[in-house]
Design a protein around this motif. Structure first.
Motif, PDB file in Angstrom:
ATOM      1  N   PRO A  85     -38.483 -19.350 -31.059  1.00 19.80           N
ATOM      2  CA  PRO A  85     -37.795 -20.091 -32.121  1.00 19.80           C
ATOM      3  C   PRO A  85     -37.048 -21.304 -31.559  1.00 19.80           C
ATOM      4  N   LEU A  86     -37.027 -22.385 -32.359  1.00 21.52           N
ATOM      5  CA  LEU A  86     -36.435 -23.637 -31.872  1.00 21.52           C
ATOM      6  C   LEU A  86     -34.928 -23.634 -32.157  1.00 21.52           C
ATOM      7  N   THR A  87     -34.217 -22.856 -31.381  1.00 18.46           N
ATOM      8  CA  THR A  87     -32.779 -22.717 -31.596  1.00 18.46           C
ATOM      9  C   THR A  87     -31.990 -23.551 -30.590  1.00 18.46           C
ATOM     10  N   ARG A  88     -30.687 -23.520 -30.762  1.00 20.86           N
ATOM     11  CA  ARG A  88     -29.777 -24.291 -29.920  1.00 20.86           C
ATOM     12  C   ARG A  88     -29.944 -23.932 -28.434  1.00 20.86           C
ATOM     13  N   MET A  89     -29.920 -22.651 -28.120  1.00 24.94           N
ATOM     14  CA  MET A  89     -29.985 -22.239 -26.716  1.00 24.94           C
ATOM     15  C   MET A  89     -31.368 -22.520 -26.115  1.00 24.94           C
ATOM     16  N   VAL A  90     -32.406 -22.368 -26.953  1.00 24.69           N
ATOM     17  CA  VAL A  90     -33.763 -22.623 -26.450  1.00 24.69           C
ATOM     18  C   VAL A  90     -33.913 -24.090 -26.065  1.00 24.69           C
ATOM     19  N   TRP A  91     -33.475 -24.980 -26.966  1.00 26.05           N
ATOM     20  CA  TRP A  91     -33.601 -26.412 -26.663  1.00 26.05           C
ATOM     21  C   TRP A  91     -32.749 -26.768 -25.442  1.00 26.05           C
ATOM     22  N   SER A  92     -31.527 -26.265 -25.434  1.00 25.79           N
ATOM     23  CA  SER A  92     -30.634 -26.596 -24.329  1.00 25.79           C
ATOM     24  C   SER A  92     -31.219 -26.086 -23.008  1.00 25.79           C
TER      25      SER A  92
ATOM     26  N   GLU B 128     -34.512 -30.273 -42.030  1.00 24.73           N
ATOM     27  CA  GLU B 128     -33.637 -29.185 -42.504  1.00 24.73           C
ATOM     28  C   GLU B 128     -34.364 -27.840 -42.395  1.00 24.73           C
ATOM     29  N   ASN B 129     -35.626 -27.847 -42.787  1.00 28.16           N
ATOM     30  CA  ASN B 129     -36.416 -26.611 -42.720  1.00 28.16           C
ATOM     31  C   ASN B 129     -36.541 -26.109 -41.282  1.00 28.16           C
ATOM     32  N   ILE B 130     -36.740 -27.043 -40.348  1.00 29.35           N
ATOM     33  CA  ILE B 130     -36.865 -26.636 -38.934  1.00 29.35           C
ATOM     34  C   ILE B 130     -35.539 -26.039 -38.445  1.00 29.35           C
ATOM     35  N   LEU B 131     -34.435 -26.683 -38.830  1.00 32.78           N
ATOM     36  CA  LEU B 131     -33.124 -26.168 -38.411  1.00 32.78           C
ATOM     37  C   LEU B 131     -32.855 -24.795 -39.022  1.00 32.78           C
ATOM     38  N   ARG B 132     -33.271 -24.643 -40.287  1.00 33.34           N
ATOM     39  CA  ARG B 132     -32.978 -23.408 -41.019  1.00 33.34           C
ATOM     40  C   ARG B 132     -33.827 -22.242 -40.518  1.00 33.34           C
ATOM     41  N   VAL B 160     -29.874 -32.478 -32.629  1.00 30.34           N
ATOM     42  CA  VAL B 160     -28.850 -31.773 -33.418  1.00 30.34           C
ATOM     43  C   VAL B 160     -28.421 -30.497 -32.685  1.00 30.34           C
ATOM     44  N   GLN B 161     -29.401 -29.769 -32.182  1.00 30.42           N
ATOM     45  CA  GLN B 161     -29.104 -28.478 -31.557  1.00 30.42           C
ATOM     46  C   GLN B 161     -28.295 -28.633 -30.277  1.00 30.42           C
ATOM     47  N   ILE B 162     -28.650 -29.610 -29.457  1.00 27.93           N
ATOM     48  CA  ILE B 162     -27.942 -29.678 -28.159  1.00 27.93           C
ATOM     49  C   ILE B 162     -26.654 -30.480 -28.238  1.00 27.93           C
ATOM     50  N   LEU B 165     -24.265 -32.684 -33.362  1.00 29.81           N
ATOM     51  CA  LEU B 165     -24.111 -33.738 -34.371  1.00 29.81           C
ATOM     52  C   LEU B 165     -24.749 -33.290 -35.687  1.00 29.81           C
ATOM     53  N   SER B 166     -24.372 -33.984 -36.774  1.00 27.01           N
ATOM     54  CA  SER B 166     -25.002 -33.686 -38.058  1.00 27.01           C
ATOM     55  C   SER B 166     -26.435 -34.202 -38.045  1.00 27.01           C
ATOM     56  N   LEU B 167     -27.222 -33.698 -38.975  1.00 26.84           N
ATOM     57  CA  LEU B 167     -28.618 -34.137 -39.049  1.00 26.84           C
ATOM     58  C   LEU B 167     -28.700 -35.634 -39.359  1.00 26.84           C
TER      59      LEU B 167
END
Lengths: 287, 621
Positions: A85-92, B128-132, B160-162, B165-167
């Motif tokens: 899954p493309l999550t925060r920890m995975v990307w980081s 948004e879908n990818i983030l969700r 956004v993930q690392i 920041l907002s989308l």
């Protein structure tokens, strides 16, 4: 420690700090700064690995930016196909891991290659720069390709020389550019403030609905977006007869909701007090 | 060795050798002065936008302010790029960067809080879908093809993930960086191919007059990132074809291969045109008897074709059905043109025709470029016949005339030619700059100053054309209050609230009929599946059996009725997507037609916000 060695250590340090900040869920200002530093490190490291500085600086920077943008594009698909899954920890973790791998490659390469002789290259750069500054549309072509058989060596000067060349920018030019940044920043701030303070007409929402008609229970709701506190009277009618009434006082932005049984034709009339002469909004299940 | 190579390249170029080394001159405008005046231009544009938002959207003063700001942005950079006095590579790059950033800031000032353009909203939803979900390829009813080309959204959501920041912030940064990267890559390509930073500066300036650059190519949309990759791939390919050592070849080949893969994942049309461009370079290499260029570019073409075919076959099979209608339209237009001449060609479908002054400016701008390109061709024939990259540019510039034909031949020729301009302008601007250089070479210095003045006027005319005949259109140039049938001015807080309610109350993916202005909101904020070609539902005076049958055939579950359509004429000339009466409305829609659903048995009125009413056409059935 040579210049490139320091940079390898710096980029590795940035990568580790970024991973720690992500894991600890540090505040956004910190994670944002570290994220950009991480991406810059990633671009620098891998352009060094792939091209070894064998191109003009602007091209190296451009290609590095392109590479940093391309890496998540391709990696996202690969990770998805791998079921990650493309999550925060995975990307980081991915960016940090890639940066550290690049650092390791550079460190290994630095051990086996003797120190670069930058003097000749700097002389070539200065000659090149003189030629470029004299060019105009009638002037001859500048040597933009790798010009000599020594092209296997890097053509970009070390960072300390780049820093020195920046210091040679006339002071008033630097002040003008700083002022320009301030003015442009003010422009964006004005645009944001203008958009935030833009006035829109107020409105009130009334609804009576159910998801998919699977039940006889509907959701009846009112949302006040008039911009100020309003008083409403909501009247529920079943087969034309009053079944229930509610007196509602809703602050700006406030929403009221209630579930109601809908087993026969139902209608809801909303009045904006004090006007009771005609419904302000109305909904029904069917006539 | 460096000097020898330097001279040999001059001889190869066909240009006279520099006789003496003159002392560097001071330019008419320093980079600092260009930056300062350009920033003032952005400020003036931002003030004009703010005036528009606060009740002066139709004010002449605000409109003049907007144009004054645009002039402050474009004139200093043009002066810096066109004049040769004190021209340096750093100054040229600086002027190009300042111009590009300023244009992007103007676009940001138009929508400073959130994405508002329909394409941006569609890509925002994919992101948004990818983030969700943490996965790719979730359905997007607003733009179904978007999730199948998720490159932009992957890069943005990764940021956004690392970063936290907002989308919106991440999207603005990614689109802005990609936009700047594309323009700088173009400069590098032109400089490497043409061998002159000034020639490259003029070519980029010509390119900047392209109607799509300031807006369409800087949107948070997949093409913005894909063309940046395309620029990097072309620079890498040039380096690859010039590389002498195996280490250089390997390095640049890796960059080109990665760039091509990223382009394929990001945007369909850009990847096809990149492949076509590489094929053109390979053919030009054969033409110029340069096997090295032909072989290396040909290998990249092979890789691009494999990547595209694999992506369509395994990930994005709907690409063909998505792209077929516009191609068919162009083909039909050409067929009609060949068999019936221009008179037989279908007319442009623009709902609101541009004012005559805009059309005049467009004609003049087209004329300028159309005249410069043949002069450039003559120069190529005389001096660059053996250089495959310049030959490829010369062949590519033929497309300039092709899009002029498409503009008149295809039913939606204006839109297609506008979209194609992003790519067509690359070779055309370069060849036009080569033609421009011809004049500079021919005229003495004093007359050259007059010529530069005339050129400045010409470039300004082209840039005005790029602004007035591009986006935002004349009817939405300044942001302002809601208007019916608009684009960005048709989505405000009320519409967004309705979209949020749709998702919360009805769940995602319902088939909903709506008007042109509300369609993007329904498809994005509402997560619903908007129906195109639903004008019949609103314009029919009664909810007849045939209307009901059409409703069931199209599986329309809900109808969104915006009662403002009964009070205002559409700004764009059309009330509905695929509106059969587009451009012909002289009065708003009758209220009785729009409220006919109130009296229909089995139809439930489920939502009422005053302006917007939503009906459940299935009622309790």
């Amino acid at each position: 420690m040579r210049g490139s060695g320091k940079l390898i250590a710096l980029t590795a340090g940035v990568a580790v700090c970024s991973l720690v900040a992500t894991a600890l869920r540090a505040p956004t200002p910190i994670t944002a700064v570290l994220a950009f530093a991480l991406l810059a490190s990633l671009g620098y490291v891998w352009i060094e690995v792939i091209l070894q500085g064998r191109a003009p600086a602007l091209e190296l920077v451009s290609v590095a930016v392109g590479l940093v943008l391309a890496i998540p594009v391709i990696a996202g698909v690969v990770l998805y196909e791998a079921g990650v899954p493309l999550t925060r920890m995975v990307w980081s973790g991915f960016f940090v891991g890639l940066t550290l791998i690049g650092d390791a490659v550079l460190a290994y390469r630095n051990r086996s290659v003797p120190a670069d002789d930058y003097e000749d290259q700097q002389r070539a750069q200065r000659r090149h720069q003189r030629a470029v500054t004299q060019l105009d549309l009638r002037a001859p072509l500048e040597p933009v390709a790798e010009p000599t058989p020594r092209s296997a060596k890097r053509t970009t000067p070390p960072l300390k020389d780049v820093a020195k060349s920046w210091l040679r920018v006339p002071r008033w030019q630097a002040i003008a550019c700083a002022l320009a940044v301030l003015i442009a920043g003010s422009a964006v701030w004005i645009a944001r403030a203008g958009a935030e303070s833009q006035q829109y007409p107020g409105y009130t929402e009334l609804w009576l609905s159910s998801k998919g008609h699977s039940t006889s229970v509907d959701n009846l709701g009112v949302s006040n977006q008039q911009g100020s506190t309003e008083k409403y009277k909501l009247v529920l009618l079943r087969k034309g007869h009053v079944s229930a009434t509610w007196e509602l006082t809703l602050a700006a932005g406030q929403t009221w909701q209630q579930t109601v049984q809908v087993i026969q034709p139902t209608e809801a009339n909303l009045y904006l007090l004090p006007d009771l002469s005609r419904p302000y909004r109305y909904v029904d299940t069917e006539p | 060795m460096t000097k020898l190579t330097y001279v040999s390249r001059q001889v190869q170029s066909g240009y006279p050798q520099m006789k003496r080394a003159a002392a560097p001159e001071r330019p008419y405008l320093s980079v600092g002065a260009v930056a300062l005046t350009t920033a003032l231009g952005v400020l003036v544009v931002a003030i004009a936008y703010t005036a528009g938002r606060h009740g002066h959207a139709d004010s002449k003063v605000a409109d003049y302010g907007y144009w004054a700001g645009q002039a402050l942005i474009f004139v200093p950079a043009s002066v810096r790029l066109l004049t040769r006095k004190g021209s340096t590579a750093a100054g040229t790059v600086g002027a190009i960067t300042i111009l590009t950033v300023a244009q992007y800031l103007c676009k940001l000032c138009y929508s400073p809080l959130s994405f508002t353009y329909s394409d941006e909203l569609a890509h925002w939803l994919t992101a948004e879908n990818i983030l969700r979900t943490g996965t790719l390829f979730s359905p997007n009813y607003g733009l179904p093809i978007s999730p199948q080309y998720p490159g932009l959204e992957e890069a943005t959501t990764a940021l956004v993930q690392i970063s936290g920041l907002s989308l919106f912030a991440a999207g603005v940064i990614v689109a802005g960086v990609a936009h700047l990267l594309f323009v700088v890559a173009l400069y590098l390509l032109f400089r490497n191919v043409g061998g002159s930073q000034r020639l490259a500066g003029v070519a980029v300036l010509f390119y900047a007059t392209n109607p799509g650059l300031a807006y369409f190519d800087s949107l948070f949309a997949y093409q913005t990132l894909a063309i940046a990759f395309m620029g990097v791939v072309l620079v890498a390919t040039w380096r690859l074809t010039e590389a002498k050592t195996s280490r250089d070849r390997t390095g640049w080949a890796v960059i080109a291969v990665v760039g091509i893969a990223a382009t394929v994942v990001t945007h369909h049309v850009t990847s096809y045109l990149l492949t076509g461009t590489l094929a053109l370079i390979a053919v030009a290499g054969l033409f110029a008897k340069n096997r090295r260029v032909a072989a290396r570019a040909g290998a990249l073409v092979l890789w691009a074709v494999i990547a595209i075919a694999a992506w369509i076959a395994f990930v994005a099979p709907s690409t063909i059905s998505y792209l077929w209608p516009p191609f068919a339209s162009v083909a039909t237009g050409f067929r009609t043109l060949i068999t019936g001449g221009l008179a037989g060609a279908p007319g442009a479908s623009t709902a609101v025709s541009n004012p005559a002054s805009h059309q005049l400016v467009a004609a003049a701008a087209v004329l300028i470029l159309s005249c410069l390109v043949p002069i450039g061709w003559m120069q190529v024939r005389r001096r660059f016949r053996g250089q495959p990259w310049i030959l490829a540019m010369a062949f590519g510039a033929l497309t300039w005339y092709a899009i002029l034909v498409i503009r008149f031949a295809a039913s939606n020729g204006s839109e297609l030619s506008g979209r194609a301009a992003t790519f067509v302008y690359i070779p055309s601007a370069f060849i036009a700059a080569v033609g421009f250089r011809r004049f500079i070479d021919r005229v003495p210095r004093l007359r050259a100053i007059a010529f530069i003045g005339a050129a400045l006027v010409g470039v300004l005319l082209m840039s005005i054309d790029g602004t007035v005949n591009s986006w935002p259109p004349s009817w939405e140039r300044l942001p302002g209050p809601y208007q019916v049938g608009g684009v960005e001015r048709s989505i405000g807080p009320e519409e967004i609230a309705v979209g949020n309610w749709l998702l919360a109350a009805l769940g995602p993916g319902n088939r909903i009929a709506a008007d042109f202005g509300n369609d993007p909101m329904v498809g994005t904020y509402g997560y619903q599946n908007p129906v195109l070609g639903d004008a019949f539902l609103y314009t029919a005076p009664t909810y007849s059996a045939s209307v009901e049958q059409e409703v069931f055939q199209q599986q329309i579950h809900y109808a969104l009725v915006d009662l403002r359509l009964t009070r205002l004429l559409p700004a764009s000339g059309e009330y509905f997507a695929l509106d059969p009466n587009s451009g012909t409305y002289t009065r708003p829609l009758p209220l009785v037609d729009m409220t006919k659903f109130n009296r229909i048995p089995g139809v439930a009125r489920i939502f009422d916000s005053g302006d917007i009413v939503i009906y459940d056409l299935y009622g309790d059935n």
